[in-house]
Design a protein around this motif. Structure first.
Motif, PDB file in Angstrom:
ATOM      1  N   MET A   1      22.473  -2.154  -6.780  1.00  0.00           N
ATOM      2  CA  MET A   1      21.736  -2.150  -5.358  1.00  0.00           C
ATOM      3  C   MET A   1      22.220  -3.500  -4.860  1.00  0.00           C
ATOM      4  O   MET A   1      22.353  -4.443  -5.644  1.00  0.00           O
ATOM      5  N   THR A   2      21.781  -3.838  -3.535  1.00  0.00           N
ATOM      6  CA  THR A   2      22.020  -4.865  -2.826  1.00  0.00           C
ATOM      7  C   THR A   2      20.745  -5.895  -2.871  1.00  0.00           C
ATOM      8  O   THR A   2      19.852  -5.377  -2.954  1.00  0.00           O
ATOM      9  N   LEU A   3      21.054  -7.118  -2.731  1.00  0.00           N
ATOM     10  CA  LEU A   3      19.666  -7.941  -2.655  1.00  0.00           C
ATOM     11  C   LEU A   3      18.994  -7.576  -1.469  1.00  0.00           C
ATOM     12  O   LEU A   3      17.733  -7.599  -1.598  1.00  0.00           O
ATOM     13  N   GLU A   4      19.685  -7.058  -0.266  1.00  0.00           N
ATOM     14  CA  GLU A   4      18.713  -6.797   0.720  1.00  0.00           C
ATOM     15  C   GLU A   4      17.664  -5.575   0.388  1.00  0.00           C
ATOM     16  O   GLU A   4      16.635  -5.378   0.684  1.00  0.00           O
ATOM     17  N   GLN A   5      18.396  -4.512  -0.395  1.00  0.00           N
ATOM     18  CA  GLN A   5      17.808  -3.229  -0.778  1.00  0.00           C
ATOM     19  C   GLN A   5      16.564  -3.497  -1.852  1.00  0.00           C
ATOM     20  O   GLN A   5      15.696  -3.103  -1.575  1.00  0.00           O
ATOM     21  N   ILE A   6      16.850  -4.590  -2.412  1.00  0.00           N
ATOM     22  CA  ILE A   6      15.959  -4.904  -3.783  1.00  0.00           C
ATOM     23  C   ILE A   6      14.725  -5.781  -2.891  1.00  0.00           C
ATOM     24  O   ILE A   6      13.521  -5.529  -3.459  1.00  0.00           O
ATOM     25  N   VAL A   7      14.929  -6.492  -1.947  1.00  0.00           N
ATOM     26  CA  VAL A   7      13.967  -7.232  -1.241  1.00  0.00           C
ATOM     27  C   VAL A   7      13.018  -6.112  -0.786  1.00  0.00           C
ATOM     28  O   VAL A   7      11.682  -6.460  -0.665  1.00  0.00           O
ATOM     29  N   LYS A   8      13.603  -5.297   0.051  1.00  0.00           N
ATOM     30  CA  LYS A   8      12.737  -4.365   0.748  1.00  0.00           C
ATOM     31  C   LYS A   8      11.846  -3.515  -0.323  1.00  0.00           C
ATOM     32  O   LYS A   8      10.955  -3.076   0.000  1.00  0.00           O
ATOM     33  N   GLN A   9      12.244  -3.518  -1.546  1.00  0.00           N
ATOM     34  CA  GLN A   9      11.567  -2.706  -2.420  1.00  0.00           C
ATOM     35  C   GLN A   9      10.751  -3.400  -3.470  1.00  0.00           C
ATOM     36  O   GLN A   9      10.146  -2.811  -4.192  1.00  0.00           O
ATOM     37  N   SER A  10      10.740  -4.591  -3.032  1.00  0.00           N
ATOM     38  CA  SER A  10       9.706  -5.751  -4.010  1.00  0.00           C
ATOM     39  C   SER A  10       9.163  -6.745  -2.994  1.00  0.00           C
ATOM     40  O   SER A  10       9.851  -7.887  -2.884  1.00  0.00           O
ATOM     41  N   GLN A  11       8.168  -6.241  -2.212  1.00  0.00           N
ATOM     42  CA  GLN A  11       7.544  -7.144  -1.215  1.00  0.00           C
ATOM     43  C   GLN A  11       6.217  -7.727  -1.471  1.00  0.00           C
ATOM     44  O   GLN A  11       5.585  -7.050  -2.385  1.00  0.00           O
ATOM     45  N   GLY A  12       5.607  -8.677  -1.063  1.00  0.00           N
ATOM     46  CA  GLY A  12       4.473  -9.137  -1.292  1.00  0.00           C
ATOM     47  C   GLY A  12       3.437  -8.431  -0.368  1.00  0.00           C
ATOM     48  O   GLY A  12       4.066  -8.254   0.766  1.00  0.00           O
ATOM     49  N   GLU A  13       2.288  -8.084  -0.657  1.00  0.00           N
ATOM     50  CA  GLU A  13       1.507  -7.450   0.093  1.00  0.00           C
ATOM     51  C   GLU A  13       0.872  -8.343   1.397  1.00  0.00           C
ATOM     52  O   GLU A  13       0.673  -7.952   2.137  1.00  0.00           O
ATOM     53  N   GLN A  14       0.679  -9.585   0.652  1.00  0.00           N
ATOM     54  CA  GLN A  14      -0.048 -10.563   1.539  1.00  0.00           C
ATOM     55  C   GLN A  14       0.930 -11.474   2.567  1.00  0.00           C
ATOM     56  O   GLN A  14       0.671 -12.005   3.438  1.00  0.00           O
ATOM     57  N   TYR A  15       1.838 -11.894   1.764  1.00  0.00           N
ATOM     58  CA  TYR A  15       2.580 -13.216   2.143  1.00  0.00           C
ATOM     59  C   TYR A  15       4.136 -12.476   2.117  1.00  0.00           C
ATOM     60  O   TYR A  15       4.259 -11.747   1.514  1.00  0.00           O
ATOM     61  N   VAL A  16       4.893 -13.160   2.903  1.00  0.00           N
ATOM     62  CA  VAL A  16       6.391 -13.013   2.928  1.00  0.00           C
ATOM     63  C   VAL A  16       7.074 -14.172   2.190  1.00  0.00           C
ATOM     64  O   VAL A  16       6.547 -15.379   2.045  1.00  0.00           O
ATOM     65  N   TYR A  17       7.668 -13.730   1.024  1.00  0.00           N
ATOM     66  CA  TYR A  17       8.396 -14.815   0.235  1.00  0.00           C
ATOM     67  C   TYR A  17       9.942 -14.869   0.174  1.00  0.00           C
ATOM     68  O   TYR A  17      10.685 -14.040   1.198  1.00  0.00           O
ATOM     69  N   PRO A  18      10.415 -15.924  -0.264  1.00  0.00           N
ATOM     70  CA  PRO A  18      11.993 -15.927   0.022  1.00  0.00           C
ATOM     71  C   PRO A  18      12.669 -14.678  -0.682  1.00  0.00           C
ATOM     72  O   PRO A  18      12.065 -14.142  -1.681  1.00  0.00           O
ATOM     73  N   ASP A  19      13.839 -14.419  -0.336  1.00  0.00           N
ATOM     74  CA  ASP A  19      14.460 -13.507  -1.066  1.00  0.00           C
ATOM     75  C   ASP A  19      14.869 -13.733  -2.341  1.00  0.00           C
ATOM     76  O   ASP A  19      14.834 -12.937  -3.421  1.00  0.00           O
ATOM     77  N   VAL A  20      14.974 -15.011  -2.850  1.00  0.00           N
ATOM     78  CA  VAL A  20      15.446 -15.624  -4.176  1.00  0.00           C
ATOM     79  C   VAL A  20      14.328 -16.478  -4.707  1.00  0.00           C
ATOM     80  O   VAL A  20      14.357 -17.408  -3.878  1.00  0.00           O
ATOM     81  N   PHE A  21      13.769 -16.253  -5.808  1.00  0.00           N
ATOM     82  CA  PHE A  21      13.017 -17.310  -6.341  1.00  0.00           C
ATOM     83  C   PHE A  21      13.644 -18.263  -7.305  1.00  0.00           C
ATOM     84  O   PHE A  21      14.241 -17.533  -8.288  1.00  0.00           O
ATOM     85  N   THR A  22      14.086 -19.343  -7.072  1.00  0.00           N
ATOM     86  CA  THR A  22      14.430 -20.335  -8.039  1.00  0.00           C
ATOM     87  C   THR A  22      13.456 -20.826  -9.107  1.00  0.00           C
ATOM     88  O   THR A  22      12.119 -20.732  -8.590  1.00  0.00           O
TER      89      THR A  22
END
Length: 179
Positions: A1-22
């Motif tokens: 899977m690509t990062l874009e697909q993974i981000v769509k499938q793992s979202q915050g319900e309340q907040y928008v988070y960065p695509d990558v968590f350092t």
């Protein structure tokens, strides 16, 4: 899977988070008007400087036959907002404009529906969903864990450790993920 697909499938319900968590995400936050700055909130010790992400698995069993569903949420250790000049004195911040200033972050895991699923149970899916629409309902715990591993591989960088909390002992504890 690509990062874009993974981000769509793992979202915050309340907040928008960065695509990558350092492993440093949120630590650069300074709220000078409130005399606050971000510090580690994850039980930092010299022996274990890693931040923790925990997959929380829940299960629902309905009254109809075979109605067992599994859900996954990744809880991510955030930051404490410490008072300037007062080490150890902190405040909780719940500002929708700066979600990385929060004590924890949460990502809800979702998977795409298949045409076969929709065709097999049209009363449940047919009039409401299309193939590829996302649902947070998984068929097996293994499916939840597999997606969580992919999310962790693509969305987390640096010093992290990954744990699983589940109603079943078989699926609890630290999970080693090959990056």
């Amino acid at each position: 899977m690509t990062l874009e697909q993974i981000v769509k499938q793992s979202q915050g319900e309340q907040y928008v988070y960065p695509d990558v968590f350092t492993d440093k995400c949120g630590l650069d936050i300074i709220l000078s008007n409130d005399n606050l700055h971000a510090v580690r909130s994850w039980g930092y010790t010299k022996g274990n400087p890693k931040r923790r992400a925990t997959l929380e698995i829940t299960t629902f069993r309905g009254i109809s036959s075979n109605a067992v569903h599994h859900y996954g949420k990744i809880k991510i250790q955030g930051v404490n907002m410490e008072c300037d000049g007062k080490p150890g004195h902190s405040k909780m911040i719940f500002d929708d404009n700066i979600p990385l200033a929060h004590y924890t972050y949460e990502l809800v895991l979702k998977r795409p529906l298949t045409k076969e699923e929709i065709d097999k149970d049209p009363e449940r899916w047919g009039d409401y969903y299309n193939e590829g629409d996302l649902t947070n309902c998984f068929k097996t715990i293994e499916d939840v864990i597999e997606l969580a591993k992919q999310v962790f591989r693509l969305r987390f960088t640096g010093e992290w450790e990954f744990y699983v909390e589940s109603p079943y002992n078989k699926y609890r504890g630290k999970l080693e993920i090959n990056v």
